[in-house]
Design an enzyme around this catalytic site. Structure first.
Site, short mmCIF file in Angstrom:
data_model
loop_
_atom_site.label_atom_id
_atom_site.label_comp_id
_atom_site.label_asym_id
_atom_site.label_seq_id
_atom_site.Cartn_x
_atom_site.Cartn_y
_atom_site.Cartn_z
N ARG A 45 0.90 -1.16 0.00
CA ARG A 45 0.00 0.00 0.00
C ARG A 45 0.94 1.20 0.00
O ARG A 45 1.65 1.43 0.98
CB ARG A 45 -0.88 -0.01 1.25
CG ARG A 45 -1.76 -1.27 1.40
CD ARG A 45 -2.76 -1.11 2.51
NE ARG A 45 -3.36 -2.36 2.96
CZ ARG A 45 -4.44 -2.93 2.42
NH1 ARG A 45 -5.02 -2.39 1.38
NH2 ARG A 45 -4.92 -4.06 2.91
N ASP A 93 -10.62 -1.66 -3.97
CA ASP A 93 -11.07 -0.27 -4.16
C ASP A 93 -9.91 0.74 -4.10
O ASP A 93 -9.87 1.68 -4.90
CB ASP A 93 -12.18 0.09 -3.16
CG ASP A 93 -11.81 -0.18 -1.71
OD1 ASP A 93 -10.73 -0.75 -1.45
OD2 ASP A 93 -12.60 0.18 -0.82
N GLY A 94 -8.96 0.55 -3.19
CA GLY A 94 -7.82 1.48 -3.09
C GLY A 94 -6.99 1.44 -4.37
O GLY A 94 -6.56 2.49 -4.88
N MET A 101 -12.67 -11.01 8.24
CA MET A 101 -12.30 -9.75 7.59
C MET A 101 -13.48 -9.17 6.82
O MET A 101 -14.50 -9.82 6.62
CB MET A 101 -11.09 -9.94 6.69
CG MET A 101 -9.77 -9.89 7.45
SD MET A 101 -8.37 -9.91 6.34
CE MET A 101 -7.06 -9.46 7.48
N ARG A 141 -13.58 -4.95 5.81
CA ARG A 141 -13.48 -3.63 6.43
C ARG A 141 -14.79 -2.87 6.39
O ARG A 141 -15.22 -2.30 7.36
CB ARG A 141 -12.39 -2.84 5.70
CG ARG A 141 -11.54 -2.04 6.60
CD ARG A 141 -10.47 -1.35 5.84
NE ARG A 141 -10.12 -2.01 4.58
CZ ARG A 141 -8.98 -1.83 3.96
NH1 ARG A 141 -8.09 -1.04 4.48
NH2 ARG A 141 -8.72 -2.42 2.81
N GLY A 174 -23.31 -22.90 9.21
CA GLY A 174 -24.47 -23.11 10.09
C GLY A 174 -24.41 -22.27 11.36
O GLY A 174 -24.91 -22.69 12.41
N GLU A 189 -25.31 -19.42 14.08
CA GLU A 189 -26.64 -18.98 14.54
C GLU A 189 -26.85 -17.49 14.36
O GLU A 189 -27.99 -17.02 14.37
CB GLU A 189 -26.84 -19.34 16.02
CG GLU A 189 -27.14 -20.80 16.29
CD GLU A 189 -25.95 -21.71 16.20
OE1 GLU A 189 -24.81 -21.20 16.19
OE2 GLU A 189 -26.13 -22.94 16.12
N GLN A 192 -7.17 -15.66 6.73
CA GLN A 192 -8.13 -15.69 5.63
C GLN A 192 -7.54 -15.24 4.30
O GLN A 192 -8.13 -15.46 3.25
CB GLN A 192 -9.32 -14.76 5.93
CG GLN A 192 -10.14 -15.17 7.10
CD GLN A 192 -10.88 -13.99 7.72
OE1 GLN A 192 -12.01 -13.73 7.37
NE2 GLN A 192 -10.22 -13.27 8.61
N ARG A 193 -6.40 -14.59 4.34
CA ARG A 193 -5.81 -14.11 3.08
C ARG A 193 -4.85 -15.13 2.47
O ARG A 193 -4.37 -14.93 1.35
CB ARG A 193 -5.10 -12.77 3.33
CG ARG A 193 -6.04 -11.62 3.64
CD ARG A 193 -5.81 -10.42 2.74
NE ARG A 193 -4.48 -9.89 2.86
CZ ARG A 193 -4.17 -8.76 3.50
NH1 ARG A 193 -5.13 -8.03 4.05
NH2 ARG A 193 -2.95 -8.32 3.54
#
Ligand code: F6P
Length: 328
Positions: free
Chosen positions: A78, A109-110, A176, A178, A192, A194, A260-261
């Site tokens: 970034r 988006d950035g 994640m 944002r 599943g 709740e 997660q990435r």
């Protein structure tokens, strides 16, 4: 033509498959591809991917086998320097000096905000490819990396459910996203869970507590998936508030974070990335610029870059309702 390609912003599984597709499509049509390392910052630093013979280009050989790997071999960043107009002008000058005719930025988006600014001071073509786990861009049903991120999150929730059941606890699992609840909602339905809390809807503590008291009668464990961008500020804060107001379950918080990435992209992400990489090259060869190549209903789709991030991609209400319906 000389086409530059780079990855920028948060990395996403499938970015490598997209670069491979760009290279395969462009090179087999007789064009040259320059791989720019470390996103906009790498462009400003003239940091190019060098092939086995020392040339700044991506060959079919350089990208062979890339599809199955997560992360990005071109690296990402970034860049603060590129945010300023002087940085954008310098990038334009570097692109001209290296005789690059067109650019394919892969990111979110950035990245596209930067691409729109760059296009104001550079004559070359810019065609974006949506690479972000957040799935928050208009103009494509899914973004590259989303499927893998959801798969990783679902696997994690499944495991957490085992220990939650053993101890009859409730877990708040932060995923994640944002400004967007796509990962949260898809993970919640597929695992599943709740309950789900997303930035798109108000988080109503008294209502959540009422639901939990009702669920306590029939369930011994609860999975609540919380998007990091939820208005209260994430799972830790939400947990504190629930406990202060009489949560009927003992709770624990798990923040999945950058897990997660990572990981090898799912077949869906590899397919999407390959389709989008090809579509981006097609757009350039057709003379288009300032668009994003995406996939809508299985078909290549092109959307003006500005429109991909100017409005919030709506989370289908049906999916939010489904979490509720399936919890009871
Ligand atoms: O935009 C992708 C994303 O993974 C968001 O979901 C998250 O908020 C952000 O990037 C994290 O960025 P960084 O890796 O710079 O902390």
């Amino acid at each position: 033509m000389r086409i530059g390609v780079f990855c920028s912003g948060g990395d996403a599984p499938g970015m490598n498959a997209c670069v491979r597709s760009v290279v395969q499509t462009a090179v087999s049509a007789g064009h040259e591809v320059v791989g720019i390392r470390r996103g906009y910052q790498g462009l400003l630093d003239e940091n190019f991917f060098v092939d086995a013979t020392g040339n700044p280009r991506l060959t079919l050989r350089s990208v062979a086998g890339w599809s199955r790997f997560g992360g990005t071999f071109l690296h990402s960043s970034r860049s603060e320097q590129f945010r300023a107009v002087e940085g954008q002008r310098k990038a334009a000058e570097i692109l001209c000096r290296h005789e690059i005719d067109a650019l394919i930025p892969i990111g979110g988006d950035g990245t596209f905000t930067g691409a729109v600014e760059l296009a104001k001071c550079w004559d070359g073509q810019v065609v974006g490819a949506p690479g972000t786990i957040d799935n928050d861009l208009m103009g494509t049903d899914f973004t590259i990396g989303f499927s893998t991120a959801v798969q990783t999150a679902v696997e994690a929730v499944d495991k957490i459910r085992d220990t939650a059941e053993s101890h009859e606890r409730m877990f708040l699992i932060e995923v994640m996203g944002r400004h967007s609840g796509f990962i949260a909602v898809h993970t919640a339905i597929a695992s599943g869970a709740e309950a789900v809390c997303v930035p798109e809807t108000p988080t109503d503590i008294p209502q959540i507590l009422r639901d939990l008291c009702r669920l306590k009668e029939s369930k011994s464990s609860i999975m609540m998936v919380v998007a990091e961008g939820d208005e209260l500020g994430g799972a830790e804060i939400l947990n504190r508030q629930l406990q202060e107001h009489g949560c009927p379950f003992a709770t624990r918080v798990v923040i999945l974070g950058h897990l997660q990435r990572g990981g090898n992209p799912t077949p869906e992400d590899r397919l999407l990335a390959s389709q989008i990489g090809k579509a981006a090259v097609d757009a350039i060869l057709a003379g288009r610029t300032c668009v994003m190549a995406g996939v809508l209903g299985g078909r290549d789709a092109y959307t003006p870059l500005q429109e991909t991030f100017a409005t919030h991609k709506p989370l289908p209400v049906e999916l939010l309702e489904l979490v509720e319906r399936l919890a009871n």
